[in-house]
Design an enzyme around this catalytic site. Sequence first.
Site, mmCIF file in Angstrom:
data_model
loop_
_atom_site.group_PDB
_atom_site.id
_atom_site.type_symbol
_atom_site.label_atom_id
_atom_site.label_comp_id
_atom_site.label_asym_id
_atom_site.label_seq_id
_atom_site.Cartn_x
_atom_site.Cartn_y
_atom_site.Cartn_z
ATOM 1 N N ASN A 96 -16.684 -29.647 -15.406
ATOM 2 C CA ASN A 96 -17.030 -29.256 -14.016
ATOM 3 C C ASN A 96 -16.814 -27.704 -13.693
ATOM 4 O OD1 ASN A 96 -16.833 -30.228 -10.624
ATOM 5 N ND2 ASN A 96 -18.544 -29.605 -11.684
ATOM 6 N N ARG A 100 -21.445 -26.262 -17.166
ATOM 7 C CA ARG A 100 -22.886 -26.840 -17.133
ATOM 8 C C ARG A 100 -23.185 -27.567 -15.848
ATOM 9 N NH1 ARG A 100 -22.155 -30.578 -22.359
ATOM 10 N NH2 ARG A 100 -19.908 -30.494 -21.434
ATOM 11 N N SER A 101 -22.179 -28.367 -15.326
ATOM 12 C CA SER A 101 -22.688 -29.095 -14.124
ATOM 13 C C SER A 101 -22.579 -28.177 -12.845
ATOM 14 C CB SER A 101 -21.949 -30.324 -13.866
ATOM 15 O OG SER A 101 -20.517 -30.111 -13.724
HETATM 16 P P1 4NP Z 1 -18.555 -27.923 -19.008
HETATM 17 O O1 4NP Z 1 -17.422 -27.175 -20.049
HETATM 18 O O2 4NP Z 1 -18.225 -29.601 -19.398
HETATM 19 O O3 4NP Z 1 -19.789 -27.670 -19.063
HETATM 20 O O4 4NP Z 1 -17.785 -27.635 -17.658
HETATM 21 C C1 4NP Z 1 -16.165 -27.471 -20.537
HETATM 22 C C2 4NP Z 1 -15.401 -26.543 -19.581
HETATM 23 C C3 4NP Z 1 -13.938 -26.661 -19.659
HETATM 24 C C4 4NP Z 1 -13.463 -27.811 -21.128
HETATM 25 C C5 4NP Z 1 -14.591 -28.444 -21.766
HETATM 26 C C6 4NP Z 1 -15.602 -28.185 -21.484
HETATM 27 N N1 4NP Z 1 -12.211 -27.966 -20.990
HETATM 28 O O5 4NP Z 1 -11.929 -28.700 -22.184
HETATM 29 O O6 4NP Z 1 -11.500 -27.500 -20.433
#
Ligand code: 4NP
Length: 163
Positions: free
Chosen positions: A13, A16-17
């Site tokens: 979060n 992408r979202s």
């Molecule tokens: P999102 O990307 O799912 O598009 O917000 C990510 C942001 C952080 C993490 C993984 C995916 N993380 O592992 O912290």
Amino acid sequence: MPDMRLLIVCLGNICRSPMAEGVIRARIEASPLAGRVKVDSVGTGHWHVGDPPDPRAIATAARHGVDISGLRGRQLWPQDYRNFDWLLCADKSNLRAVRARTPADARAQSALLLDWAGVEPDGEVPDPYTGELRDFEHVWGLLDRAADGVVRRLQRELDGRFV
Ligand code: 4NP
């Protein structure tokens, strides 16, 4: 009460979202659906609760005229399955996590965002978190098309309720 409530779901979060939330909300508010659709976003993970979006996501959205700097991360929780009509997921792993956590009294349906929006059957929005700025641009392009698809679908589905 809005006519439709959409919750966009990814892993953290922060990439992408929140970008999807920003572009979909902007596109809806610039359409005849303005004021009738609630859009929010969450992560399936807990790591970024309370955090602003990733600086690369904020910069990418800003470059396209959308301000997402005020958004803050939150994690999917059981109430979301009652408070939203659709849980729209960035990728298949997110969709599996959403479905695995479905509470007994869930009302929301779930789907892949790109599929639901008519962009690409079974399509996924790739995680740009470990990538480069150009990966965020690629994601923005997909989400921009998804936003158009969301407006088209909702105009079709909600048409009879606007008379
Ligand atoms: P999102 O990307 O799912 O598009 O917000 C990510 C942001 C952080 C993490 C993984 C995916 N993380 O592992 O912290």
